[in-house]
Design a protein around this motif. Structure first.
Motif, PDB file in Angstrom:
ATOM      1  N   GLY A  23      10.087  11.338  -6.031  1.00 44.63           N
ATOM      2  CA  GLY A  23      10.628  12.211  -5.075  1.00 44.63           C
ATOM      3  C   GLY A  23       9.521  12.107  -3.774  1.00 44.63           C
ATOM      4  N   VAL A  24       8.643  11.430  -3.720  1.00 46.28           N
ATOM      5  CA  VAL A  24       7.789  11.401  -2.462  1.00 46.28           C
ATOM      6  C   VAL A  24       8.267  10.514  -1.603  1.00 46.28           C
ATOM      7  CG1 VAL A  24       5.534  11.068  -1.413  1.00 46.28           C
ATOM      8  CG2 VAL A  24       5.725  12.257  -3.581  1.00 46.28           C
ATOM      9  N   ASP A  25       8.400   9.436  -2.037  1.00 37.00           N
ATOM     10  CA  ASP A  25       8.913   7.927  -1.254  1.00 37.00           C
ATOM     11  C   ASP A  25       9.368   7.238  -2.097  1.00 37.00           C
ATOM     12  OD1 ASP A  25       9.687   6.073   0.356  1.00 37.00           O
ATOM     13  OD2 ASP A  25       7.997   6.064   1.574  1.00 37.00           O
ATOM     14  N   ASP A  26      10.716   7.326  -2.767  1.00 37.48           N
ATOM     15  CA  ASP A  26      11.113   6.694  -3.860  1.00 37.48           C
ATOM     16  C   ASP A  26      11.627   5.206  -3.339  1.00 37.48           C
ATOM     17  OD1 ASP A  26      11.026   8.786  -5.761  1.00 37.48           O
ATOM     18  OD2 ASP A  26      13.083   9.327  -5.346  1.00 37.48           O
ATOM     19  N   ALA A  27      11.954   5.002  -2.063  1.00 33.93           N
ATOM     20  CA  ALA A  27      12.452   3.651  -1.720  1.00 33.93           C
ATOM     21  C   ALA A  27      11.189   3.017  -1.526  1.00 33.93           C
ATOM     22  CB  ALA A  27      12.825   3.984  -0.087  1.00 33.93           C
ATOM     23  N   ALA A  28      10.058   3.484  -1.134  1.00 36.23           N
ATOM     24  CA  ALA A  28       8.650   2.531  -1.081  1.00 36.23           C
ATOM     25  C   ALA A  28       8.389   2.320  -2.564  1.00 36.23           C
ATOM     26  CB  ALA A  28       7.661   3.267  -0.473  1.00 36.23           C
ATOM     27  N   ALA A  29       8.540   3.162  -3.517  1.00 41.07           N
ATOM     28  CA  ALA A  29       8.110   3.064  -4.837  1.00 41.07           C
ATOM     29  C   ALA A  29       9.045   1.764  -5.436  1.00 41.07           C
ATOM     30  CB  ALA A  29       8.232   4.243  -5.828  1.00 41.07           C
ATOM     31  N   HIS A  30      10.463   1.879  -5.000  1.00 39.21           N
ATOM     32  CA  HIS A  30      11.384   0.969  -5.626  1.00 39.21           C
ATOM     33  C   HIS A  30      11.224  -0.506  -5.139  1.00 39.21           C
ATOM     34  CE1 HIS A  30      14.766  -0.313  -7.218  1.00 39.21           C
ATOM     35  NE2 HIS A  30      15.314  -1.120  -6.213  1.00 39.21           N
ATOM     36  N   LEU A  31      10.683  -0.546  -3.972  1.00 40.43           N
ATOM     37  CA  LEU A  31      10.168  -1.861  -3.503  1.00 40.43           C
ATOM     38  C   LEU A  31       9.116  -2.334  -3.932  1.00 40.43           C
ATOM     39  CD1 LEU A  31      10.837  -3.726  -1.212  1.00 40.43           C
ATOM     40  CD2 LEU A  31       9.476  -2.587   0.576  1.00 40.43           C
ATOM     41  N   LEU A  32       8.138  -1.445  -4.319  1.00 41.24           N
ATOM     42  CA  LEU A  32       6.780  -2.128  -5.009  1.00 41.24           C
ATOM     43  C   LEU A  32       7.144  -2.706  -6.248  1.00 41.24           C
ATOM     44  CD1 LEU A  32       3.912  -2.347  -5.284  1.00 41.24           C
ATOM     45  CD2 LEU A  32       4.103   0.158  -6.310  1.00 41.24           C
ATOM     46  N   ILE A  33       8.139  -1.842  -7.213  1.00 39.44           N
ATOM     47  CA  ILE A  33       8.338  -2.609  -8.360  1.00 39.44           C
ATOM     48  C   ILE A  33       9.188  -3.680  -8.217  1.00 39.44           C
ATOM     49  CG2 ILE A  33      10.009  -1.860 -10.421  1.00 39.44           C
ATOM     50  CD1 ILE A  33       9.624   1.189  -9.773  1.00 39.44           C
ATOM     51  N   GLN A  34      10.040  -3.832  -7.065  1.00 37.75           N
ATOM     52  CA  GLN A  34      10.585  -5.245  -6.849  1.00 37.75           C
ATOM     53  C   GLN A  34       9.847  -6.323  -6.685  1.00 37.75           C
ATOM     54  OE1 GLN A  34      13.535  -3.946  -3.986  1.00 37.75           O
ATOM     55  NE2 GLN A  34      15.078  -4.458  -5.143  1.00 37.75           N
ATOM     56  N   GLN A  35       8.609  -5.792  -5.884  1.00 36.22           N
ATOM     57  CA  GLN A  35       7.773  -6.980  -5.413  1.00 36.22           C
ATOM     58  C   GLN A  35       6.880  -7.306  -6.761  1.00 36.22           C
ATOM     59  OE1 GLN A  35       6.039  -4.389  -2.418  1.00 36.22           O
ATOM     60  NE2 GLN A  35       6.555  -5.948  -0.785  1.00 36.22           N
ATOM     61  N   LEU A  36       6.453  -6.260  -7.606  1.00 38.78           N
ATOM     62  CA  LEU A  36       5.519  -6.780  -8.841  1.00 38.78           C
ATOM     63  C   LEU A  36       6.571  -7.595  -9.774  1.00 38.78           C
ATOM     64  CD1 LEU A  36       3.766  -3.199  -9.366  1.00 38.78           C
ATOM     65  CD2 LEU A  36       2.942  -5.564  -8.295  1.00 38.78           C
ATOM     66  N   SER A  37       7.897  -7.339  -9.757  1.00 37.46           N
ATOM     67  CA  SER A  37       8.577  -8.108 -10.722  1.00 37.46           C
ATOM     68  C   SER A  37       8.542  -9.697 -10.207  1.00 37.46           C
ATOM     69  CB  SER A  37      10.117  -7.595 -10.651  1.00 37.46           C
ATOM     70  OG  SER A  37      10.273  -6.344 -11.202  1.00 37.46           O
ATOM     71  N   ARG A  77       0.850  -1.209  -0.017  1.00 38.93           N
ATOM     72  CA  ARG A  77       0.047   0.045   0.077  1.00 38.93           C
ATOM     73  C   ARG A  77       0.850   1.345  -0.017  1.00 38.93           C
ATOM     74  NH1 ARG A  77      -5.105   1.568   0.535  1.00 38.93           N
ATOM     75  NH2 ARG A  77      -5.851  -0.562   0.908  1.00 38.93           N
ATOM     76  N   GLU A  78       1.794   1.474   0.733  1.00 36.71           N
ATOM     77  CA  GLU A  78       2.506   2.162   0.805  1.00 36.71           C
ATOM     78  C   GLU A  78       3.425   2.641  -0.535  1.00 36.71           C
ATOM     79  OE1 GLU A  78       5.392   1.499   4.005  1.00 36.71           O
ATOM     80  OE2 GLU A  78       3.876   1.913   5.571  1.00 36.71           O
ATOM     81  N   GLY A  79       3.926   1.462  -1.071  1.00 36.49           N
ATOM     82  CA  GLY A  79       4.609   1.468  -2.423  1.00 36.49           C
ATOM     83  C   GLY A  79       3.473   1.763  -3.502  1.00 36.49           C
ATOM     84  N   LEU A  80       2.362   1.799  -3.618  1.00 36.16           N
ATOM     85  CA  LEU A  80       1.164   2.059  -4.422  1.00 36.16           C
ATOM     86  C   LEU A  80       1.027   3.464  -4.269  1.00 36.16           C
ATOM     87  CD1 LEU A  80      -0.858   1.258  -6.464  1.00 36.16           C
ATOM     88  CD2 LEU A  80      -2.576   0.844  -4.571  1.00 36.16           C
ATOM     89  N   ILE A  81       0.863   4.016  -2.965  1.00 35.20           N
ATOM     90  CA  ILE A  81       0.599   5.751  -2.919  1.00 35.20           C
ATOM     91  C   ILE A  81       1.898   6.172  -3.218  1.00 35.20           C
ATOM     92  CG2 ILE A  81       0.321   7.115  -1.264  1.00 35.20           C
ATOM     93  CD1 ILE A  81      -1.560   5.172   0.159  1.00 35.20           C
ATOM     94  N   ALA A  82       2.820   5.703  -3.114  1.00 32.47           N
ATOM     95  CA  ALA A  82       4.262   6.412  -3.484  1.00 32.47           C
ATOM     96  C   ALA A  82       4.283   6.477  -5.145  1.00 32.47           C
ATOM     97  CB  ALA A  82       5.335   5.847  -2.702  1.00 32.47           C
TER      98      ALA A  82
END
Length: 221
Positions: free
Chosen positions: A36-50, A25-30
């Motif tokens: 620039g809002v929460d790049d770490a959370a967004a990066h983690l989401l991309i890893q999870q989706l991969s 959820r944090e990664g989705l929102i980011a």
């Protein structure tokens, strides 16, 4: 997105822990908010989706199926008249104000998206489509605007059928809320090519989403 069958190296979406769901959820929102809002959370989401392309279903489907949200949605009375075009005028005014080729108003239940307003027939022309194909689900689940200048490189949209087919190149959507602040749908505009959305366009889109919400829930305008 497909079913919850695990891909190689990933969990089934339904087998995720509460902590993993919070991270999603944090990664989705980011990712919806942008760089620039929460790049770490967004990066983690991309890893999870991969690892598991269906992982987001663990938070998307429960959010769409939330009882309070569905109650607000059914209270509109519009789910029974998907072909009425009740808000076509709002979509038309939105496209004209934004100077974009396409705009639409949709409601989203737990299984389908209903286009209750559009400025033009696009694609197959149907007003009902499966929820899994609705880009607006990201707006509804996150509860925040989803602004994408180039859908072909966006991690949530690059592999979407509408993007791969060339129907969507840029996308801007704003949630529509009930009187109890339940996100029931969205007002969105799109182009077939990348487009840099201006601050003014986003403000207009938000104002028009308020208008759409007022018409849907019979609020004073």
């Amino acid at each position: 997105m497909g079913d919850a069958t695990p891909s190689n190296g990933g969990h089934a979406a339904t087998g995720l822990s509460d902590a993993e769901k919070r991270e999603l959820r944090e990664g989705l929102i980011a990712t919806v908010v942008g760089v620039g809002v929460d790049d770490a959370a967004a990066h983690l989401l991309i890893q999870q989706l991969s690892a598991n392309p269906d992982a987001l279903e663990a938070i998307i489907q429960p959010s769409l199926s939330d009882a309070a949200r569905l109650a607000a949605l059914h209270s509109t009375g519009l789910l029974d008249t998907p072909d009425s075009g009740a808000l076509d005028t709002v979509a038309l005014l939105t496209a004209e104000a934004l100077a974009t080729p396409f705009a639409a108003v949709s409601l989203l239940d737990d299984s389908r998206e209903l286009i209750i307003g559009r400025n033009a027939v696009h694609g197959d022309g149907e007003r009902v489509r499966p929820a899994k194909l609705a880009i607006g689900k990201f707006t509804v689940v996150s509860g925040i605007p989803f602004i994408v200048d180039d859908a072909t490189v966006h991690p949530l949209l690059a592999n979407h059928p509408l993007v791969l087919s060339g129907q969507v190149g840029a996308y801007a959507g704003v949630p529509i809320f009930s009187d109890d602040d339940e996100a029931v749908g969205s007002l969105f505009s799109w182009t077939t090519r990348p487009h840099n959305w201006s601050g003014g366009q986003i403000l207009v889109l938000q104002d028009m989403a308020d208008l759409a919400g007022a018409k849907i829930f019979h609020r004073p305008i």
